[in-house]
Structures are given as C-alpha cells and as structure tokens.
Design a protein around this motif. Structure first.
Motif: not given
Ligand SMILES: Cc1cc2nc3c(=O)[nH]c(=O)nc-3n(C[C@H](O)[C@H](O)[C@H](O)COP(=O)(O)O)c2cc1C
Length: 328
Positions: A111, A142-144, A146-147, A150-151
């Motif tokens: 994270t 739940n994470l695409s 893109e998600d 982006r992280l």
C-alpha cells in the motif's frame, strides 16, 4: 576491456547485482559477494507490516484500507519483537561501513501507507538507494487493473516526495499490459525497473488436504520469460533495467545483456553455488567479450532487443505459428 555498467545512477564494476534475499541480510555474506566481484547489493527486504506495526499504526484501520493480506499482520504481531526497524538500520550502516559497492535498501510493500516516512530513516542511515518490491497479486475481485496500477503510481508519487534517493521498482509480470504500464512508471522518476520478483508458491498435499509451501528458489526455465520481457521492455522504458529470475548459468548474464538489460540480478543460484557463481559469471562475460571483440558492455547491450522489430507481439505470434502449425 571493461565490464562496468550503470545501476541506479552509479557506475558499477560488474553488471551482476545481488538481489534481495536472506543472504543479503548478513554483512559477512555481503563482503564475500563484493570480493567475488558483485556490482551492487540489494539488502533483504523489510516488510511494510513490520514498519507500520512498529510505528504504532492502527493495524485494523490500516488493513481495512486494502483487503489483501490481513493474515500478515497477525503473523508480524506474533513474530516480531519490535526491533525490526532498528536492526534494519544497523544492517544498512554496517553494510555501508564495510562495502565500497552500492548498498540498496529494500522494502516489500502493498500500500501507499504510513510506512512511507520510514524512507527518510533509510536515507539518513546512508543507503545508496531504495528498492520497492511491490507484492500486489491481482487476486482481489474487487480491484480492477486500473486500481492496481494506480496503487503503484501512488506509491511512486509519494516516495518521490519523501526521499531524494534513487528508486528501483521491482515488479512481477502479472500486468494486463505490462509494456505500457512499465513505460508509464518509468516516466515517473524511478531510476531503475527490476524484473521480476517472485510470489510465494503453494502446492497441495492430497493426503492431508493442506496447502504446502514450494521451494521459493527459481529454476532455469524461468529465464526465458525474463529474456522475452527484457527484450521488449528495454526498448520501451526510460530508466535503467535490471533483469533476473531464472539466472542459473554464467552465460545467462550475457543473454540478458544482449536482450537489453543494464544489470542482471542473481539470487537462487547463490543459494546453490555460493559466491563462486559471481566469479564464474564475470569471467565468462570477459572471455566472451574478448572472443567477440567487445571492449565494453555498451557495444553489445540490447543487440537482441526488439528494437529492429517494433511489432513484438506479431513477431512472437509468427514464431508460435511456425512452431505449432508446421508452417515454414
Ligand atoms: C530465499 C529467497 C528469499 C528472497 N527474499 C526476498 C526479499 O526479501 N525481498 C525481495 O524483494 N525479493 C526476495 N526474493 C526474490 C529475489 O530477490 C529474486 O527476485 C528472485 O528470487 C528471482 O531471482 P533468481 O531467479 O535469481 O532467484 C527472495 C528469493 C529467494 C530465493
């Protein structure tokens, strides 16, 4: 003749970089690696959970932010005695006091979180750079993509603000568009991209119905995936490239340089053969360069990258068709 190369902004005397692992948590080992001719060393990773726990972060709030690995917190709470940071800082300082080659600290993270201020401590303890091993397995429904991407980008943005040290990012090959993503992050100010890290693998015991860990070391067959992506990514990114995962023979170092790597990371083979591998690989590189008439790595680095064939995916498909359809 010179086998020097560049790594994270440093001129290093050999393209062989010792990757983060248990062996690089010990200064005596590090000294042997340097004496055998390693160009740089990346210290054993400190885990984000170790840092945050010691920084008294509210673990529950923190883990809720990213649903990935809550079990890691329990493990860390049970097994660390609260001195992980102190021990790590001592390792950096001792390594810096004992070695002349670059010493890179390593953080294993999932994270962009409260662990980030710790990079200032790493900088102050004298490390020459920081490598982030981003352990994000795309397993959360739940994470695409893109998600997930982006992280990575958030972490790079924030760490760039937190330190002026050169940053290496170590990634896996699990991206839906690896080339585009690697190019994007290479534009964000990282100094080096390291391909690839490994995820812990599990097997299944059919008698006990348990999952059991598999040996974490790589095998030689994994090199071919690294060669492919080195040939592709070395032409796409705007930072240095360290390639590894599957290097088990001295000639593998030459192959990855030909594919376009600036440096080659070794780990598993050191567990099997010790630091003699470093000596043998440097010698092999020098012999080969002499035989081929090269006096520096730059004269042949990337000679077999995809530079002359911009459409790499078509190239690979053509090879695939030839092989499987018998069309010649
Ligand atoms: C025993 C062992 C411990 C490792 N520990 C770490 C670690 O703490 N941090 C990290 O970024 N990579 C770690 N790795 C991954 C290696 O740095 C490297 O990316 C991977 O093993 C591929 O290189 P290889 O084929 O030369 O082994 C470890 C690998 C092994 C075999």
């Amino acid at each position: 003749m010179s086998i020097s190369s560049k790594f994270m902004g440093f001129d290093i005397k050999s393209p062989i970089v010792i990757g983060s692992c248990g062996l690089t948590a010990n200064v005596e080992n590090l000294k042997k690696m340097e004496a055998a001719g390693a160009g740089a060393v990346i210290l054993k990773s400190l885990f984000e959970e170790q840092i945050t726990q010691e920084m008294n972060v509210n673990v529950k709030v923190y883990s809720a932010n990213f649903s990935g690995y809550p079990e890691a917190y329990n493990y860390i709470q049970e097994h660390t005695k609260g001195q992980a940071i102190e021990k790590y800082i001592k390792l950096i300082k001792d390594a810096k006091a004992s070695l002349n080659i670059p010493v890179i600290a390593s953080i294993n993270c999932i994270t962009a979180s409260e662990w980030l201020p710790f990079v200032k401590t790493v900088e102050e303890s004298g490390a020459d750079g920081i490598e982030l091993n981003m352990f994000i397995l795309p397993s959360d429904i739940n994470l695409s993509h893109e998600d997930i991407e982006r992280l990575y980008e958030d972490i790079i943005h924030i760490i760039k603000r937190a330190t002026s040290l050169p940053i290496s990012l170590k990634i896996s090959s699990y991206f839906s568009s690896l080339t585009r993503f690697a190019q994007k992050i290479s534009w964000m100010g990282i100094t080096n991209l390291n391909i690839f890290n490994r995820f812990y693998q599990s097997d299944i015991n059919i008698d006990t119905f348990e999952t059991v860990p598999v040996d974490i070391k790589s095998n030689h067959h994994e090199l071919y995936n690294t060669i492919r992506w080195t040939a592709i990514l070395s032409e796409a990114i705007r930072c240095d490239l360290t390639a590894g995962n599957g290097v088990h023979k001295p000639e593998d170092v030459i192959k990855l340089l030909l594919a376009g790597a600036d440096t080659v990371q070794v780990v598993s083979v050191l567990y099997d053969e010790g630091v003699d591998f470093i000596i043998n690989a440097n010698n092999k590189l020098k012999e080969w360069m002499k035989e081929k008439g090269y006096s520096s790595i730059n004269q042949f680095k990337g000679k077999l990258s995809i530079k002359d064939n911009k459409n790499a995916s078509a190239f690979h498909r053509v090879q695939f068709m030839k092989y499987y359809s018998g069309i010649e």
